[in-house]
Design a protein around this motif. Structure first.
Motif, PDB file in Angstrom:
ATOM      1  N   ASP A   1      45.355 -10.851  45.162  1.00  0.00           N
ATOM      2  CA  ASP A   1      43.908 -10.769  45.342  1.00  0.00           C
ATOM      3  C   ASP A   1      43.214 -11.214  44.062  1.00  0.00           C
ATOM      4  OD1 ASP A   1      44.073  -9.884  47.927  1.00  0.00           O
ATOM      5  OD2 ASP A   1      43.791  -7.753  47.449  1.00  0.00           O
ATOM      6  N   VAL A   2      42.065 -11.873  44.217  1.00  0.00           N
ATOM      7  CA  VAL A   2      41.245 -12.291  43.074  1.00  0.00           C
ATOM      8  C   VAL A   2      39.987 -11.436  43.051  1.00  0.00           C
ATOM      9  CG1 VAL A   2      39.982 -14.191  41.993  1.00  0.00           C
ATOM     10  CG2 VAL A   2      42.127 -14.647  43.214  1.00  0.00           C
ATOM     11  N   VAL A   3      39.791 -10.726  41.953  1.00  0.00           N
ATOM     12  CA  VAL A   3      38.626  -9.850  41.799  1.00  0.00           C
ATOM     13  C   VAL A   3      37.771 -10.384  40.659  1.00  0.00           C
ATOM     14  CG1 VAL A   3      37.831  -7.516  41.281  1.00  0.00           C
ATOM     15  CG2 VAL A   3      39.911  -7.846  42.642  1.00  0.00           C
ATOM     16  N   LEU A   4      36.525 -10.737  40.964  1.00  0.00           N
ATOM     17  CA  LEU A   4      35.635 -11.329  39.972  1.00  0.00           C
ATOM     18  C   LEU A   4      34.442 -10.420  39.701  1.00  0.00           C
ATOM     19  CD1 LEU A   4      35.420 -14.999  41.348  1.00  0.00           C
ATOM     20  CD2 LEU A   4      37.022 -14.088  39.678  1.00  0.00           C
ATOM     21  N   SER A   5      34.017 -10.383  38.456  1.00  0.00           N
ATOM     22  CA  SER A   5      32.780  -9.695  38.097  1.00  0.00           C
ATOM     23  C   SER A   5      32.105 -10.466  36.975  1.00  0.00           C
ATOM     24  CB  SER A   5      33.050  -8.261  37.644  1.00  0.00           C
ATOM     25  OG  SER A   5      31.848  -7.657  37.187  1.00  0.00           O
ATOM     26  N   GLU A   6      30.809 -10.725  37.114  1.00  0.00           N
ATOM     27  CA  GLU A   6      30.064 -11.414  36.070  1.00  0.00           C
ATOM     28  C   GLU A   6      29.052 -10.483  35.417  1.00  0.00           C
ATOM     29  OE1 GLU A   6      28.398 -14.983  37.601  1.00  0.00           O
ATOM     30  OE2 GLU A   6      30.339 -15.883  38.096  1.00  0.00           O
ATOM     31  N   ILE A   7      29.131  -9.206  35.757  1.00  0.00           N
ATOM     32  CA  ILE A   7      28.168  -8.236  35.234  1.00  0.00           C
ATOM     33  C   ILE A   7      28.657  -7.705  33.890  1.00  0.00           C
ATOM     34  CG2 ILE A   7      27.021  -6.021  35.636  1.00  0.00           C
ATOM     35  CD1 ILE A   7      27.435  -6.573  38.662  1.00  0.00           C
ATOM     36  N   ARG A   8      27.832  -7.880  32.878  1.00  0.00           N
ATOM     37  CA  ARG A   8      28.148  -7.332  31.555  1.00  0.00           C
ATOM     38  C   ARG A   8      27.515  -5.947  31.465  1.00  0.00           C
ATOM     39  NH1 ARG A   8      27.294  -6.918  26.158  1.00  0.00           N
ATOM     40  NH2 ARG A   8      28.948  -7.764  24.850  1.00  0.00           N
ATOM     41  N   PRO A   9      28.312  -4.911  31.220  1.00  0.00           N
ATOM     42  CA  PRO A   9      27.781  -3.534  31.246  1.00  0.00           C
ATOM     43  C   PRO A   9      26.631  -3.304  30.269  1.00  0.00           C
ATOM     44  CG  PRO A   9      30.176  -3.529  31.105  1.00  0.00           C
ATOM     45  CD  PRO A   9      29.744  -4.931  30.909  1.00  0.00           C
ATOM     46  N   VAL A  10      26.719  -3.915  29.087  1.00  0.00           N
ATOM     47  CA  VAL A  10      25.669  -3.768  28.069  1.00  0.00           C
ATOM     48  C   VAL A  10      25.054  -5.150  27.840  1.00  0.00           C
ATOM     49  CG1 VAL A  10      25.139  -3.059  25.706  1.00  0.00           C
ATOM     50  CG2 VAL A  10      26.954  -1.890  26.973  1.00  0.00           C
ATOM     51  N   PRO A  11      23.743  -5.322  28.083  1.00  0.00           N
ATOM     52  CA  PRO A  11      23.138  -6.651  27.895  1.00  0.00           C
ATOM     53  C   PRO A  11      23.286  -7.135  26.461  1.00  0.00           C
ATOM     54  CG  PRO A  11      21.442  -4.962  28.193  1.00  0.00           C
ATOM     55  CD  PRO A  11      22.756  -4.317  28.511  1.00  0.00           C
ATOM     56  N   LEU A  12      23.476  -8.448  26.321  1.00  0.00           N
ATOM     57  CA  LEU A  12      23.711  -9.049  25.004  1.00  0.00           C
ATOM     58  C   LEU A  12      22.549  -9.968  24.644  1.00  0.00           C
ATOM     59  CD1 LEU A  12      25.704  -9.587  22.628  1.00  0.00           C
ATOM     60  CD2 LEU A  12      26.616 -11.479  23.972  1.00  0.00           C
ATOM     61  N   TYR A  13      22.015  -9.791  23.450  1.00  0.00           N
ATOM     62  CA  TYR A  13      20.914 -10.626  22.973  1.00  0.00           C
ATOM     63  C   TYR A  13      21.397 -11.511  21.829  1.00  0.00           C
ATOM     64  CZ  TYR A  13      18.052  -7.648  25.885  1.00  0.00           C
ATOM     65  OH  TYR A  13      17.540  -6.986  26.971  1.00  0.00           O
ATOM     66  N   GLN A  14      20.999 -12.789  21.901  1.00  0.00           N
ATOM     67  CA  GLN A  14      21.465 -13.791  20.936  1.00  0.00           C
ATOM     68  C   GLN A  14      20.396 -14.041  19.883  1.00  0.00           C
ATOM     69  OE1 GLN A  14      24.500 -15.227  21.448  1.00  0.00           O
ATOM     70  NE2 GLN A  14      24.913 -14.617  23.564  1.00  0.00           N
ATOM     71  N   HIS A  15      20.827 -14.117  18.609  1.00  0.00           N
ATOM     72  CA  HIS A  15      19.893 -14.331  17.505  1.00  0.00           C
ATOM     73  C   HIS A  15      20.450 -15.385  16.549  1.00  0.00           C
ATOM     74  CE1 HIS A  15      18.119 -10.451  18.714  1.00  0.00           C
ATOM     75  NE2 HIS A  15      19.355  -9.986  18.720  1.00  0.00           N
ATOM     76  N   ILE A  16      19.536 -15.976  15.782  1.00  0.00           N
ATOM     77  CA  ILE A  16      19.909 -16.859  14.677  1.00  0.00           C
ATOM     78  C   ILE A  16      19.409 -16.220  13.383  1.00  0.00           C
ATOM     79  CG2 ILE A  16      19.537 -19.096  13.580  1.00  0.00           C
ATOM     80  CD1 ILE A  16      21.274 -19.461  15.938  1.00  0.00           C
ATOM     81  N   LEU A  17      20.304 -16.121  12.409  1.00  0.00           N
ATOM     82  CA  LEU A  17      19.918 -15.632  11.085  1.00  0.00           C
ATOM     83  C   LEU A  17      19.608 -16.863  10.235  1.00  0.00           C
ATOM     84  CD1 LEU A  17      19.631 -13.401   8.953  1.00  0.00           C
ATOM     85  CD2 LEU A  17      22.101 -13.503   8.617  1.00  0.00           C
ATOM     86  N   ILE A  18      18.312 -17.153  10.076  1.00  0.00           N
ATOM     87  CA  ILE A  18      17.898 -18.357   9.372  1.00  0.00           C
ATOM     88  C   ILE A  18      17.114 -17.953   8.128  1.00  0.00           C
ATOM     89  CG2 ILE A  18      15.913 -18.567  10.963  1.00  0.00           C
ATOM     90  CD1 ILE A  18      16.127 -21.653  10.514  1.00  0.00           C
ATOM     91  N   GLY A  19      17.639 -18.306   6.963  1.00  0.00           N
ATOM     92  CA  GLY A  19      17.049 -17.811   5.725  1.00  0.00           C
ATOM     93  C   GLY A  19      17.182 -16.298   5.682  1.00  0.00           C
TER      94      GLY A  19
END
Length: 484
Positions: free
Chosen positions: A199-217
């Motif tokens: 059986d193939v079991v798929l999940s695309e739900i991330r339990p904790v949302p992830l926020y992306q940032h750039i550290l610039i200067g």
């Protein structure tokens, strides 16, 4: 909470009655299983193999642990395989705490503990070698868990996973645990051809949302705004930072006016923003160690007196067998002083005793920042509130290359602790080589196809012929995922 309809209640009751072993197993945990975890456990209880593909940190290992529970119930053996020794050591400790030392063994390049146990945790190559050696160890084997099975795409070691999946007796149920890949169904179809019912079991739900940032200067800016659009403030800063030198081509004579923060300054900024504990990925063992040294040199201390006392106790407990005369040679004093301040490095070059101490302290929340190589992203249970990527280029064994979207997801997936954090944060350090466009491309890619790295060698062919004979060896080589 939404009220269930009578038909939904009836279906739920039927499932509870049908999957009694799953229900008993769930009683061991103080949280409800997600749908994909239940589906994976149900497939195992139905006597099938299962492929579980879900995001990093979603809790795939629950299904693997259910296989160990079933082996206990039915009285057969379970092998739990992992790609790296650190993950094997951690999983061994976890299972020992559940079943006791007499029931669990460990086999890696460094350790051989209770190899005849009912549950044996091992690195993947150990199981491959067992199959070729024709040992009796697989005779009463009921289950094999292949943690991080997407590692079969690894250019240098990936073929080992395929060899095992092809050559294990079909009666053995296999639990394949994978990070999110876009061709999971295709991989599952291949598994059915070599393993039987899967059986193939798929999940695309991330339990904790992830926020992306750039550290610039000295600024931390969101990478995305307005549903996937790159932050215009970022692109404005990048454009304004480029200055032109006279003479020569533009490419040869441009330079950036943005001054990057030092590693200690970055850690201080993370502390100020409430982003600690953090894993700071540096793709170099030397770089990890020098980052710790620079933080200590700057007088950085991230722990209070009570935490320092707890850290000292764990260090003493973990290193009591270390001869006093070896302390200087092994850099014990510098290492332990950094730990007391909540700072550590983690890489394959560390003494196993030191590495395991770092892992325990981080899991207990006593370390605030760990400078690590990418091996820390491979399933080791060391989640953090945030993750920092100093570079997006690493040595892949042949050349320095940009990491793949899958690797980026695996690394940043460590950010956000389930049940602790309401969100995770991933920070990429800006440089002239790493701009917002590159980071956005990696962060927004949602297709990570799993590609076979199966490449028969003379050694593999000789082993196959010796173990299975010419005809069976030829058939095996034609059964690879690459051939499929």
């Amino acid at each position: 909470m939404t009220e269930l309809t009578p038909s939904e209640k009836y279906r739920a009751a039927k499932l509870r009655n049908k999957y009694q072993l799953t229900n008993q197993f769930m009683q061991r945990y103080d949280f409800s299983f997600d749908d994909f975890q239940l589906a994976g456990c149900h497939s195992l209880e139905d006597g099938k193999s299962v492929l579980v593909a879900a995001p990093t940190g979603a809790g795939k290992t629950i299904v693997g642990e259910f296989a160990t529970y079933l082996s206990e119930h039915f009285g057969n053996r379970c092998f739990y395989t992992t790609p790296i020794k650190a993950l094997s050591n951690q999983k061994y400790q976890e299972l020992v705490s559940v079943y006791g030392e007499s029931e669990v063994g460990l086999l890696t390049g460094d350790s051989s503990i209770n190899s005849a146990a009912r549950i044996v945790v091992m690195t993947t190559e150990v199981l491959r070698n067992m199959i070729y050696a024709d040992v009796n160890s697989v005779d009463d084997l009921g289950y094999v868990v292949m943690d991080e099975v997407h590692y079969l795409a690894d250019k240098f070691r990936g073929a080992v996973w395929e060899e095992i999946l092809i050559h294990l007796p079909e009666r053995i149920q296999v639990v394949s645990l994978s990070a999110t890949v876009s061709n999971a169904e295709e991989f599952g179809e291949w598994l059915k051809t070599v393993r039987g019912e899967t059986d193939v079991v798929l999940s695309e739900i991330r339990p904790v949302p992830l926020y992306q940032h750039i550290l610039i200067g000295n600024r931390i800016l969101d990478l995305f705004v307005d549903e996937g659009k790159v932050n215009p403030e970022l692109t404005r800063m990048e454009r304004n930072s480029i200055k032109r030198l006279p003479g020569g081509s533009w490419k040869e004579n441009k330079f950036s006016t943005i001054k990057s923060l030092t590693r200690p300054e970055i850690v201080e900024k993370l502390e100020h923003r409430g982003f600690l504990p953090a894993i700071y990925f540096i793709f170099s063992r030397t770089g990890c160690d020098s980052a710790v040294t620079s933080c200590i040199r700057e007088g950085l201390s991230l722990t209070n007196s009570q935490e320092k006392e707890q850290i000292r106790e764990i260090i003493n407990l973990r290193t009591h067998e270390l001869p006093l005369e070896d302390f200087g040679v092994l850099g014990f004093y510098e290492w332990s002083a950094a730990l007391e301040r909540g700072i550590a490095s983690h890489h394959a070059g560390l003494l196993p005793m030191f590495k395991e101490t770092v892992e325990e302290l981080f899991q207990k929340g006593l370390l605030k920042v760990v400078f690590a190589t990418e091996t820390l992203a491979l399933g080791i249970n060391m989640p953090a509130r945030s993750v920092v990527l100093e570079k997006l280029i690493k040595w892949n064994g042949e050349t320095h290359a940009v990491i793949s979207p899958g690797e980026y997801t695996q690394l940043t997936g460590r950010a956000g602790r389930r049940g602790i954090d309401i969100e995770g944060n991933a920070l990429v350090m800006w440089s002239e080589q790493i701009d917002s466009g590159m980071a956005a491309g990696l962060a927004s890619t949602r297709t990570y196809p799993l590609r076979s790295s199966f490449n028969p060698t003379y050694n593999m062919s000789a082993n196959l012929i010796s173990r299975f004979g010419y005809d069976k060896a030829r058939e095996s080589l034609g059964s690879s995922f690459a051939q499929f």
